[in-house]
Structures are given as structure tokens and as C-alpha cells.
Design an enzyme around this catalytic site. Structure first.
Site, PDB file in Angstrom:
ATOM      1  N   GLU A  41       0.820  -1.209   0.000  1.00  0.00           N
ATOM      2  CA  GLU A  41       0.000   0.000   0.000  1.00  0.00           C
ATOM      3  C   GLU A  41       0.858   1.264   0.000  1.00  0.00           C
ATOM      4  OE1 GLU A  41      -2.116  -2.945   2.878  1.00  0.00           O
ATOM      5  OE2 GLU A  41      -0.081  -2.529   2.186  1.00  0.00           O
TER       6      GLU A  41
ATOM      7  N   CYS B 152      -2.737  -2.908   7.370  1.00  0.00           N
ATOM      8  CA  CYS B 152      -2.384  -2.822   8.784  1.00  0.00           C
ATOM      9  C   CYS B 152      -2.600  -1.386   9.270  1.00  0.00           C
ATOM     10  CB  CYS B 152      -0.923  -3.236   8.983  1.00  0.00           C
ATOM     11  SG  CYS B 152       0.268  -2.054   8.296  1.00  0.00           S
TER      12      CYS B 152
END
Length: 165
Positions: free
Chosen positions: A61, A89
Site C-alpha cells: 500500500e 495494517c
């Protein structure tokens, strides 16, 4: 298309993220891939690289975010959607909020560290000054199977090395 909650474009972008996850796996990284799309165009992409870059922040990401921000010459990406093969996360979710991503669509849940639905609902926090939409489950079976096979192979390799030496 199986799920009416997702469009043909959603499937196409997730397939691209899954292809990037293959690149991560080929490099010995956990197979996670991500793409960022705005107005139907790819503006950033990435795959997990913390081992090869010696950088714990090189999650798929964040690599995709860095790529998109450089291309757009802006640290904010309003109107953009992130497609990622695994639930982000806490670190990645925070960066997505700061970047003003409009929506995250992820495939597989991450029961140990997933910050969007599995262990917490970070995007729902009342303290945040930006709301990120979130949908999940798109091609989850494909992403989950790839991750399971990867970790099974890794465990078998470690076991083999342990018995050899």
C-alpha cells in the site's frame, strides 16, 4: 463477475493487484499487491518489498501511495481508490487517511494485523478528520489461497533447513 457489490472495473483492478502480488512472491516477499486508481486510470502501484529494500514501511500500500503521489505531484489523492490483496495494517491505514484516499477495496482479511475490519475499525474512528470508505471480499479466495500456499511453503522450507542442519 460474481458479487454484485463489485463492478467489472473493480475485478480488473484487483486482478492487477493480484499480478503485483505474484511479483512480490517471486522476490521472496509476502505476496501482497496494490494499485491506486483515479478517474479510471492507474496512478500508482506497488507490492510488498520490506525484505528486499530493508525497509519495514515498504508494504504494498505504501509503495503504491508513494508511486501515486510522485505521479500526481501531490501528497493528497482525493477521489482515488486503493485496491489491495490483503487488509491493510494500522501503519498503512493511517497513511491512507493522511493521503485522503477516497476508498479502499481489499480482498482477504488479515486476522492478526488487519486494521479495517479484523482487529479494529480504524476508518471509523471519530478522531479522524477524513473518512475513507471500505469494501472487502473481492476475490478474497484467490488472495487467501496465494497467501496460504506461500506461508505453507515457507514453513516447509524452515522445517527442511532445521532437519538438515
Amino acid at each position: 463477475m460474481n458479487d454484485p457489490a463489485f463492478t467489472e472495473d473493480d475485478y480488473a483492478w484487483m486482478l492487477k493487484a493480484l499480478a503485483l502480488a505474484e511479483q512480490a512472491e517471486a522476490a521472496g516477499e509476502v505476496p501482497v499487491g496494490a494499485v491506486i486508481v483515479r478517474d479510471g486510470k492507474l496512478i500508482g502501484e506497488g507490492f510488498n518489498q520490506p525484505i528486499t529494500t530493508c525497509d519495514p514501511t515498504s508494504h504494498a500500500e505504501l509503495v503504491a501511495l508513494r508511486s501515486a503521489c510522485q505521479q500526481e505531484r501531490n501528497y493528497r489523492l482525493p477521489g482515488a481508490t486503493l485496491y489491495v490483496t490483503l487488509e491493510p495494517c494500522t501503519m498503512c491505514a493511517g497513511a491512507l487517511v493522511h493521503a485522503r484516499i477516497q476508498e479502499v477495496i481489499f480482498a482477504a482479511k488479515e486476522p492478526k494485523a488487519g486494521a479495517l475490519v479484523s482487529t479494529q475499525n480504524l476508518f471509523s474512528s471519530s478522531q479522524l478528520n477524513h473518512r475513507v470508505l471500505c469494501r472487502h471480499g473481492l476475490m478474497a479466495d484467490v488472495a487467501s489461497d496465494r497467501l496460504s500456499r506461500f506461508f505453507k511453503r515457507r514453513r516447509e522450507e524452515r522445517k527442511r533447513k532445521k532437519t538438515q542442519g
